[in-house]
Design a protein around this motif. Structure first.
Motif, mmCIF file in Angstrom:
data_model
loop_
_atom_site.group_PDB
_atom_site.id
_atom_site.type_symbol
_atom_site.label_atom_id
_atom_site.label_comp_id
_atom_site.label_asym_id
_atom_site.label_seq_id
_atom_site.Cartn_x
_atom_site.Cartn_y
_atom_site.Cartn_z
ATOM 1 N N TYR A 245 33.066 37.173 40.220
ATOM 2 C CA TYR A 245 32.292 37.003 38.994
ATOM 3 C C TYR A 245 31.331 38.153 38.733
ATOM 4 O O TYR A 245 30.944 38.392 37.589
ATOM 5 C CB TYR A 245 31.579 35.651 39.006
ATOM 6 N N GLY A 246 30.959 38.870 39.781
ATOM 7 C CA GLY A 246 30.180 40.070 39.539
ATOM 8 C C GLY A 246 30.945 41.061 38.688
ATOM 9 O O GLY A 246 30.375 41.755 37.836
ATOM 10 N N VAL A 247 32.269 41.127 38.868
ATOM 11 C CA VAL A 247 33.112 42.023 38.078
ATOM 12 C C VAL A 247 33.459 41.408 36.720
ATOM 13 O O VAL A 247 33.357 42.055 35.682
ATOM 14 C CB VAL A 247 34.394 42.390 38.847
ATOM 15 N N ILE A 248 33.848 40.140 36.704
ATOM 16 C CA ILE A 248 34.280 39.498 35.462
ATOM 17 C C ILE A 248 33.198 39.558 34.388
ATOM 18 O O ILE A 248 33.457 39.880 33.225
ATOM 19 C CB ILE A 248 34.694 38.031 35.724
ATOM 20 N N PHE A 249 31.957 39.256 34.778
ATOM 21 C CA PHE A 249 30.890 39.190 33.785
ATOM 22 C C PHE A 249 30.496 40.563 33.242
ATOM 23 O O PHE A 249 29.958 40.666 32.144
ATOM 24 C CB PHE A 249 29.649 38.505 34.375
ATOM 25 N N TYR A 250 30.752 41.630 34.010
ATOM 26 C CA TYR A 250 30.227 42.937 33.610
ATOM 27 C C TYR A 250 31.292 43.988 33.323
ATOM 28 O O TYR A 250 30.969 45.069 32.844
ATOM 29 C CB TYR A 250 29.256 43.456 34.684
ATOM 30 N N LEU A 251 32.563 43.680 33.585
ATOM 31 C CA LEU A 251 33.619 44.656 33.326
ATOM 32 C C LEU A 251 33.674 45.077 31.852
ATOM 33 O O LEU A 251 33.735 46.280 31.560
ATOM 34 C CB LEU A 251 34.974 44.102 33.794
ATOM 35 N N PRO A 252 33.662 44.137 30.882
ATOM 36 C CA PRO A 252 33.705 44.591 29.479
ATOM 37 C C PRO A 252 32.544 45.516 29.116
ATOM 38 O O PRO A 252 32.729 46.522 28.416
ATOM 39 C CB PRO A 252 33.636 43.275 28.691
ATOM 40 N N THR A 253 31.339 45.182 29.591
ATOM 41 C CA THR A 253 30.176 46.010 29.289
ATOM 42 C C THR A 253 30.313 47.401 29.901
ATOM 43 O O THR A 253 29.979 48.411 29.276
ATOM 44 C CB THR A 253 28.891 45.332 29.803
ATOM 45 N N ARG A 254 30.816 47.464 31.132
ATOM 46 C CA ARG A 254 30.985 48.749 31.823
ATOM 47 C C ARG A 254 32.004 49.629 31.080
ATOM 48 O O ARG A 254 31.771 50.826 30.882
ATOM 49 C CB ARG A 254 31.462 48.493 33.255
ATOM 50 N N ILE A 255 33.120 49.044 30.661
ATOM 51 C CA ILE A 255 34.130 49.804 29.914
ATOM 52 C C ILE A 255 33.562 50.265 28.574
ATOM 53 O O ILE A 255 33.812 51.390 28.123
ATOM 54 C CB ILE A 255 35.399 48.951 29.693
ATOM 55 N N SER A 256 32.776 49.398 27.944
ATOM 56 C CA SER A 256 32.150 49.760 26.680
ATOM 57 C C SER A 256 31.223 50.969 26.853
ATOM 58 O O SER A 256 31.221 51.895 26.036
ATOM 59 C CB SER A 256 31.356 48.564 26.130
ATOM 60 N N GLU A 257 30.455 50.981 27.940
ATOM 61 C CA GLU A 257 29.545 52.106 28.212
ATOM 62 C C GLU A 257 30.321 53.409 28.426
ATOM 63 O O GLU A 257 29.943 54.471 27.920
ATOM 64 C CB GLU A 257 28.697 51.799 29.436
ATOM 65 N N LEU A 258 31.407 53.334 29.181
ATOM 66 C CA LEU A 258 32.163 54.537 29.511
ATOM 67 C C LEU A 258 32.914 55.097 28.312
ATOM 68 O O LEU A 258 33.121 56.307 28.212
ATOM 69 C CB LEU A 258 33.150 54.231 30.654
ATOM 70 N N ALA A 308 36.473 47.362 48.676
ATOM 71 C CA ALA A 308 36.620 48.810 48.543
ATOM 72 C C ALA A 308 36.680 49.223 47.076
ATOM 73 O O ALA A 308 36.049 50.211 46.663
ATOM 74 C CB ALA A 308 37.875 49.275 49.278
ATOM 75 N N GLY A 309 37.409 48.474 46.267
ATOM 76 C CA GLY A 309 37.527 48.807 44.850
ATOM 77 C C GLY A 309 36.204 48.693 44.122
ATOM 78 O O GLY A 309 35.867 49.552 43.285
ATOM 79 N N ILE A 310 35.430 47.643 44.425
ATOM 80 C CA ILE A 310 34.117 47.491 43.790
ATOM 81 C C ILE A 310 33.209 48.658 44.168
ATOM 82 O O ILE A 310 32.503 49.221 43.317
ATOM 83 C CB ILE A 310 33.482 46.145 44.191
ATOM 84 N N ALA A 311 33.223 49.036 45.451
ATOM 85 C CA ALA A 311 32.395 50.165 45.892
ATOM 86 C C ALA A 311 32.828 51.463 45.218
ATOM 87 O O ALA A 311 31.995 52.250 44.753
ATOM 88 C CB ALA A 311 32.468 50.297 47.411
ATOM 89 N N LEU A 312 34.137 51.690 45.127
ATOM 90 C CA LEU A 312 34.643 52.924 44.511
ATOM 91 C C LEU A 312 34.309 53.008 43.026
ATOM 92 O O LEU A 312 34.165 54.106 42.475
ATOM 93 C CB LEU A 312 36.161 53.020 44.710
ATOM 94 N N SER A 313 34.164 51.856 42.370
ATOM 95 C CA SER A 313 33.879 51.852 40.935
ATOM 96 C C SER A 313 32.502 52.437 40.622
ATOM 97 O O SER A 313 32.211 52.763 39.472
ATOM 98 C CB SER A 313 33.968 50.437 40.369
ATOM 99 N N THR A 314 31.665 52.573 41.642
ATOM 100 C CA THR A 314 30.315 53.104 41.421
ATOM 101 C C THR A 314 30.265 54.625 41.509
ATOM 102 O O THR A 314 29.221 55.225 41.223
ATOM 103 C CB THR A 314 29.336 52.537 42.472
ATOM 104 N N LEU A 315 31.381 55.263 41.921
ATOM 105 C CA LEU A 315 31.331 56.683 42.262
ATOM 106 C C LEU A 315 31.587 57.622 41.097
ATOM 107 O O LEU A 315 31.429 58.829 41.236
ATOM 108 C CB LEU A 315 32.336 56.975 43.384
ATOM 109 N N GLY A 316 32.014 57.104 39.969
ATOM 110 C CA GLY A 316 32.342 57.996 38.860
ATOM 111 C C GLY A 316 31.710 57.558 37.559
ATOM 112 O O GLY A 316 31.298 56.410 37.402
ATOM 113 N N GLN A 317 31.652 58.494 36.618
ATOM 114 C CA GLN A 317 31.159 58.204 35.279
ATOM 115 C C GLN A 317 32.220 58.500 34.222
ATOM 116 O O GLN A 317 31.904 58.612 33.040
ATOM 117 C CB GLN A 317 29.895 59.021 35.005
ATOM 118 N N HIS A 318 33.465 58.643 34.671
ATOM 119 C CA HIS A 318 34.586 58.875 33.764
ATOM 120 C C HIS A 318 35.497 57.651 33.784
ATOM 121 O O HIS A 318 35.655 56.984 34.816
ATOM 122 C CB HIS A 318 35.352 60.131 34.170
#
Length: 426
Positions: A245-258, A308-318
């Motif tokens: 749920y940490g990903v589900i609730f914030y994935l749309p917002t994160r994609i919108s930001e990028l 691992a995937g959640i951690a890796l998602s923090t490493l880029g801004q692209h």
């Protein structure tokens, strides 16, 4: 497998109505003056209502049958989800999210319990894998649908676009609940598509499993609630849900930001990509785990992948590397769930299964309450979005360690060789 595709549809509607609040985050906050901390609390408070009524709901299902109880749950949660259109400030947002949790309480644990009536342990992973198709399907199809509704609706009958989204997606669940009453069959003995011999063979296989479970696990509902192995399952499921749920609730917002775009069709289509990856992986990996009889080992690998995937998602801004990281995370935390549920269902039976599975679902799902609040609090403490996502990844690591510690009795139960029933998979 005749029943599982419809159960997957029910689960898809469930997940859509749980997670669509992530799509309206920006619009709802603007219209209702709800801050980030209040939104996080409201998004998570759903799980408080869900947890409080989980055990009585599952015991009721065991008593009156899945046909009646799962249909009732679905109709009432659809109406509660549609009522989210009335959220206009922090208080109403909290109350309506809590009511939605109460309405849906017992659904997923009820389906898990229902699977023990139909599928022997060595076939349950694949069967639950079909049910869990509902999670990625909800977000493969539901994400573009939610984005589309937000773009094209709004103004009709004086309602905002996010209000229409709640109405349409909520009432769809209620309609499916009415259909479920006429479609579901509570026990194999009531199945018209099975012959008498197939019914007898299937029920004999399930009964033989239940006798073995009673010899190694808790025998009553009360014993299950105070069993240490069950409490360990609770902790594992809690860790999984924090990641989910940490990903589900914030994935749309994160994609919108990028992408630098508002949440709409484009964001919905991009958000669907990780769920499509999970959909492809789900059937293949659960089938392999069934064939090898190594549900626990596969669960460990999948939860480690999620962390691992959640951690890796923090490493880029692209967009591309972040989306790939979310694909890795999503495959992991989607596939681990049906694999995980083969462990407690192979350990518990009868009323012990009804109460034990409900306890795991009730307390474990509180991870969905903790996740957005934890993420927001850690971000505020360290002044970093990366820190919030790394906290969610740490929960996945904790779950891996707990899976490694599961006792010998549960592992032996999950590998019980009681025959496979071709009748169950027809």
């Amino acid at each position: 497998m005749r029943l599982t595709p419809f159960l997957a549809l029910m689960f898809a509607l469930s997940m859509l109505d749980r997670s669509n609040v992530g799509f309206v985050k920006q619009a709802l906050q603007v219209d209702s003056n709800i801050g980030n901390a209040a939104f996080a609390l409201g998004a998570g408070i759903f799980f408080i209502g869900y947890a409080v009524f989980e055990i009585p709901s599952n015991l009721m299902l065991h008593r009156v049958g899945a046909k009646v109880w799962l249909s009732r749950i679905m109709v009432t949660w659809g109406l509660a989800s549609a009522a989210m259109m009335f959220a206009h400030d922090e208080t109403s947002f909290y109350v309506l999210r809590f009511i939605l949790g109460v309405a849906e309480a017992g659904f997923s644990p009820g389906v898990i319990l229902y699977s023990t009536y139909w599928f022997p342990a060595r076939e349950r992973g694949k069967a639950l894998g079909v049910y869990y198709f509902g999670l990625p399907v909800a977000l493969v199809l539901g994400s573009p649908l939610s984005g589309f509704l937000l773009e094209v609706m709004g103004g009709q009958l004086g309602l905002r676009n996010w209000q229409w989204m709640f109405i349409i997606e909520g009432l769809a669940a209620s309609i499916a609940g009415i259909i479920a009453f006429f479609y579901l069959v509570s026990k194999p003995r009531d199945a018209r598509w099975l012959t008498s011999n197939e019914k007898s063979a299937l029920e004999a296989a399930i009964a033989a499993e239940d006798r073995e479970k009673i010899a190694h696990g808790p025998a009553t509902a009360l014993h299950a609630l105070r069993n240490w192995q069950v409490l360990r399952f609770v902790a594992i499921y809690f860790a999984i849900q924090v990641s989910v749920y940490g990903v589900i609730f914030y994935l749309p917002t994160r994609i919108s930001e990028l992408t630098g775009t508002a949440i709409g069709s484009k964001v919905g289509l991009l958000t669907a990509i990780p769920w499509l990856c999970a959909l492809i992986a789900l059937r293949f990996i659960t089938g392999m785990a069934d064939a090898k009889g190594k549900h626990r080992q596969f669960a460990i690998a999948m939860l480690a992948m999620a962390a691992a995937g959640i951690a890796l998602s923090t490493l880029g801004q692209h967009l591309a590397p972040v989306l790939i990281a979310f694909c890795i995370a999503t495959v992991g935390f989607v596939v681990v769930q049906p694999l995980f549920w083969t462990l407690p269902t192979a350990y518990l039976s009868g009323t012990a299964a009804a109460s034990g599975i409900a306890l795991i679902g009730a307390l474990g799902n509180l991870g969905g309450f903790i996740a957005p609040t934890l993420k927001t609090a850690v971000e505020a403490l360290f002044q970093s979005q990366q820190a919030g996502m790394l906290a969610l990844a740490s929960a996945g690591v904790l779950g891996v360690l707990l899976l490694l510690s599961i006792g010998a009795h549960a592992r032996r139960a999950s590998a019980m060789p009681f025959g496979s029933s071709k009748a169950a998979s027809r």
